[in-house]
Design a protein around this motif. Structure first.
Motif, PDB file in Angstrom:
ATOM      1  N   GLN A 177     -11.845  -6.466  44.381  1.00 30.94           N
ATOM      2  CA  GLN A 177     -13.104  -5.724  44.239  1.00 30.94           C
ATOM      3  C   GLN A 177     -13.581  -5.224  45.614  1.00 30.94           C
ATOM      4  OE1 GLN A 177     -14.840  -9.222  41.936  1.00 30.94           O
ATOM      5  NE2 GLN A 177     -15.810  -7.504  40.864  1.00 30.94           N
ATOM      6  N   GLN A 178     -12.782  -4.353  46.200  1.00 32.25           N
ATOM      7  CA  GLN A 178     -13.083  -3.882  47.548  1.00 32.25           C
ATOM      8  C   GLN A 178     -14.382  -3.072  47.626  1.00 32.25           C
ATOM      9  OE1 GLN A 178     -11.313  -4.424  50.704  1.00 32.25           O
ATOM     10  NE2 GLN A 178     -10.944  -6.131  49.312  1.00 32.25           N
ATOM     11  N   ASN A 179     -14.665  -2.306  46.591  1.00 33.24           N
ATOM     12  CA  ASN A 179     -15.890  -1.509  46.612  1.00 33.24           C
ATOM     13  C   ASN A 179     -17.131  -2.398  46.664  1.00 33.24           C
ATOM     14  OD1 ASN A 179     -15.463  -2.483  44.031  1.00 33.24           O
ATOM     15  ND2 ASN A 179     -16.174  -0.632  42.984  1.00 33.24           N
ATOM     16  N   LEU A 180     -17.131  -3.487  45.882  1.00 35.34           N
ATOM     17  CA  LEU A 180     -18.274  -4.393  45.879  1.00 35.34           C
ATOM     18  C   LEU A 180     -18.354  -5.172  47.189  1.00 35.34           C
ATOM     19  CD1 LEU A 180     -20.676  -5.707  44.543  1.00 35.34           C
ATOM     20  CD2 LEU A 180     -19.130  -7.254  43.326  1.00 35.34           C
ATOM     21  N   GLN A 181     -17.197  -5.604  47.713  1.00 32.76           N
ATOM     22  CA  GLN A 181     -17.183  -6.310  48.989  1.00 32.76           C
ATOM     23  C   GLN A 181     -17.769  -5.453  50.106  1.00 32.76           C
ATOM     24  OE1 GLN A 181     -13.468  -7.960  50.204  1.00 32.76           O
ATOM     25  NE2 GLN A 181     -13.402  -9.504  48.583  1.00 32.76           N
ATOM     26  N   LEU A 184     -22.247 -15.947  45.221  1.00 31.94           N
ATOM     27  CA  LEU A 184     -21.474 -14.916  44.527  1.00 31.94           C
ATOM     28  C   LEU A 184     -20.101 -14.827  45.184  1.00 31.94           C
ATOM     29  CD1 LEU A 184     -21.034 -12.427  42.678  1.00 31.94           C
ATOM     30  CD2 LEU A 184     -22.184 -11.057  44.437  1.00 31.94           C
ATOM     31  N   THR A 185     -19.046 -15.051  44.415  1.00 30.03           N
ATOM     32  CA  THR A 185     -17.675 -14.928  44.916  1.00 30.03           C
ATOM     33  C   THR A 185     -17.118 -13.590  44.450  1.00 30.03           C
ATOM     34  OG1 THR A 185     -17.334 -17.320  44.846  1.00 30.03           O
ATOM     35  CG2 THR A 185     -15.367 -15.933  44.909  1.00 30.03           C
ATOM     36  N   VAL A 186     -16.622 -12.790  45.416  1.00 26.97           N
ATOM     37  CA  VAL A 186     -16.066 -11.480  45.101  1.00 26.97           C
ATOM     38  C   VAL A 186     -14.586 -11.487  45.473  1.00 26.97           C
ATOM     39  CG1 VAL A 186     -16.242  -8.995  45.457  1.00 26.97           C
ATOM     40  CG2 VAL A 186     -18.299 -10.413  45.595  1.00 26.97           C
ATOM     41  N   LYS A 187     -13.725 -11.279  44.477  1.00 28.23           N
ATOM     42  CA  LYS A 187     -12.282 -11.305  44.702  1.00 28.23           C
ATOM     43  C   LYS A 187     -11.834 -10.114  45.556  1.00 28.23           C
ATOM     44  CE  LYS A 187     -11.462 -14.988  42.252  1.00 28.23           C
ATOM     45  NZ  LYS A 187     -10.975 -16.225  42.889  1.00 28.23           N
ATOM     46  N   LYS A 233      -9.433  -9.906  51.668  1.00 25.14           N
ATOM     47  CA  LYS A 233      -9.499 -11.319  51.309  1.00 25.14           C
ATOM     48  C   LYS A 233     -10.632 -11.530  50.314  1.00 25.14           C
ATOM     49  CE  LYS A 233     -12.754 -12.581  54.982  1.00 25.14           C
ATOM     50  NZ  LYS A 233     -13.031 -13.493  56.118  1.00 25.14           N
ATOM     51  N   ASP A 234     -10.629 -12.689  49.662  1.00 27.52           N
ATOM     52  CA  ASP A 234     -11.768 -13.063  48.825  1.00 27.52           C
ATOM     53  C   ASP A 234     -12.957 -13.349  49.736  1.00 27.52           C
ATOM     54  OD1 ASP A 234     -10.029 -12.900  46.712  1.00 27.52           O
ATOM     55  OD2 ASP A 234      -9.801 -15.064  46.455  1.00 27.52           O
ATOM     56  N   ARG A 235     -14.160 -13.000  49.284  1.00 24.66           N
ATOM     57  CA  ARG A 235     -15.364 -13.212  50.092  1.00 24.66           C
ATOM     58  C   ARG A 235     -16.436 -13.913  49.263  1.00 24.66           C
ATOM     59  NH1 ARG A 235     -15.151  -9.851  54.819  1.00 24.66           N
ATOM     60  NH2 ARG A 235     -13.288  -8.536  54.712  1.00 24.66           N
ATOM     61  N   VAL A 236     -17.228 -14.725  49.963  1.00 22.01           N
ATOM     62  CA  VAL A 236     -18.310 -15.476  49.311  1.00 22.01           C
ATOM     63  C   VAL A 236     -19.628 -15.096  49.967  1.00 22.01           C
ATOM     64  CG1 VAL A 236     -19.258 -17.761  48.797  1.00 22.01           C
ATOM     65  CG2 VAL A 236     -16.775 -17.399  48.754  1.00 22.01           C
ATOM     66  N   TYR A 237     -20.634 -14.855  49.143  1.00 18.95           N
ATOM     67  CA  TYR A 237     -21.978 -14.510  49.617  1.00 18.95           C
ATOM     68  C   TYR A 237     -22.951 -15.558  49.084  1.00 18.95           C
ATOM     69  CZ  TYR A 237     -19.455 -10.154  50.290  1.00 18.95           C
ATOM     70  OH  TYR A 237     -18.519  -9.223  50.684  1.00 18.95           O
ATOM     71  N   TYR A 238     -23.977 -15.846  49.870  1.00 13.64           N
ATOM     72  CA  TYR A 238     -24.936 -16.873  49.460  1.00 13.64           C
ATOM     73  C   TYR A 238     -26.358 -16.430  49.789  1.00 13.64           C
ATOM     74  CZ  TYR A 238     -24.945 -18.098  54.435  1.00 13.64           C
ATOM     75  OH  TYR A 238     -25.057 -18.051  55.806  1.00 13.64           O
ATOM     76  N   LEU A 239     -27.310 -16.898  48.996  1.00 12.48           N
ATOM     77  CA  LEU A 239     -28.710 -16.564  49.202  1.00 12.48           C
ATOM     78  C   LEU A 239     -29.254 -17.342  50.397  1.00 12.48           C
ATOM     79  CD1 LEU A 239     -30.036 -16.533  45.528  1.00 12.48           C
ATOM     80  CD2 LEU A 239     -29.322 -14.581  46.918  1.00 12.48           C
TER      81      LEU A 239
END
Length: 274
Positions: A112-116, A106-109, A36-42
């Motif tokens: 981009q499984q490696n970055l997730q 940061l939104t990771v589609k 799934k798409d994932r969102v990260y926040y500071l």
């Protein structure tokens, strides 16, 4: 001689053997990685224009993941042309990428499984500098806040005016002296809603009312606090009542003093003058 009666023979149908089956305990299944798409926040409500996380292991930024199965440290890095963020699973030439937060997120589609996986599973700064957004965790936090607000508002609604004044004095100081009872009640409810944790903490603090009592006595000139805030004395004759211990709030110290044997008599005397 009497004849003996023949014993009657009764035939019984063969019975099936009953076997009790013992249920095999179901082992908990390991949660699967969800695509799934994932969102990260500071963390800390920070939202700088840009912030770049380290994407490879260096002397300055150690990007290592401890593998409990092998007992070894494994190096990680963000390579845009590799499927895995683990260096020992990457093959051939690598193309390094940047991990950049914009305005705190940061939104990771899902592509981009490696970055997730690097951000969700392996990066050492997760939990320290950033977190992954979770709707379930967010809802749980919201529910906890709402529960606190309800508890605080119920306590504020049932609170008598004098106790409410004592709590508000901590928040807004001597302004409470000029407030009507309705204004005080209104601001008390607003305080309970906006900062329920602090409100409930003050409501459960047995010294809050005594601090308010001390401040009111000082404002009315019944007692005096020296300019260096180290000594309380009677306002009428300057006779010393107590010395404030070093590095303590003077009114908190006086509130504690009023609970001693000597302080109880002083409390009664002040109370008659208020």
């Amino acid at each position: 001689m009497a004849k003996q009666a023949k014993a009657e023979t009764i035939e019984v149908a063969p019975q099936k053997e009953v076997v009790t089956k013992v249920a095999t305990p179901v082992k908990p299944t390991k949660p699967e990685w969800e695509i799934k798409d994932r969102v990260y926040y500071l963390k800390g409500n920070k939202n700088p224009l840009t912030l770049t996380l380290p994407g490879k292991h260096t002397r300055k930024h150690a990007l290592l993941f401890f593998d409990e199965k092998t007992g070894k440290q494994r190096e990680i890095r963000y390579a845009t042309n590799q499927d895995s963020p683990l260096v020992d699973e990457q093959k051939g030439e690598v193309t390094m990428g940047h991990i950049r937060f914009l305005k705190g997120s940061l939104t990771v589609k899902k592509e981009q499984q490696n970055l997730q996986k690097l951000l969700s599973l392996y990066h050492p700064l997760k939990g320290k500098m950033y977190e992954e957004f979770s709707a379930v965790a967010e809802a749980s936090d919201d529910l906890n806040i709402l529960d606190l607000q309800i508890d605080a508002l119920n306590a504020a609604r049932a609170m008598d005016v004098d106790f409410g004044e004592a709590i508000l004095r901590v928040e807004i100081g001597s302004k409470v002296n000029d407030m009507s009872s309705k204004e005080l009640k209104r601001d008390l409810l607003l305080f309970a809603r906006s900062n329920p944790e602090l409100f409930l903490s003050l409501a459960n603090d047995e010294n809050v009312q005594l601090r308010n009592f001390s401040i009111r006595a000082q404002e009315m000139g019944i007692i005096k606090l020296s300019q260096d805030q180290r000594t309380f004395s009677w306002g009428s004759n300057d006779r010393k009542l107590m010395n404030v211990p070093f590095d303590e709030n003077p009114y908190s110290a006086f509130a504690a003093f009023l609970k001693t044997d000597e302080g109880v008599e002083i409390y009664k005397s002040i109370d008659k003058k208020l």
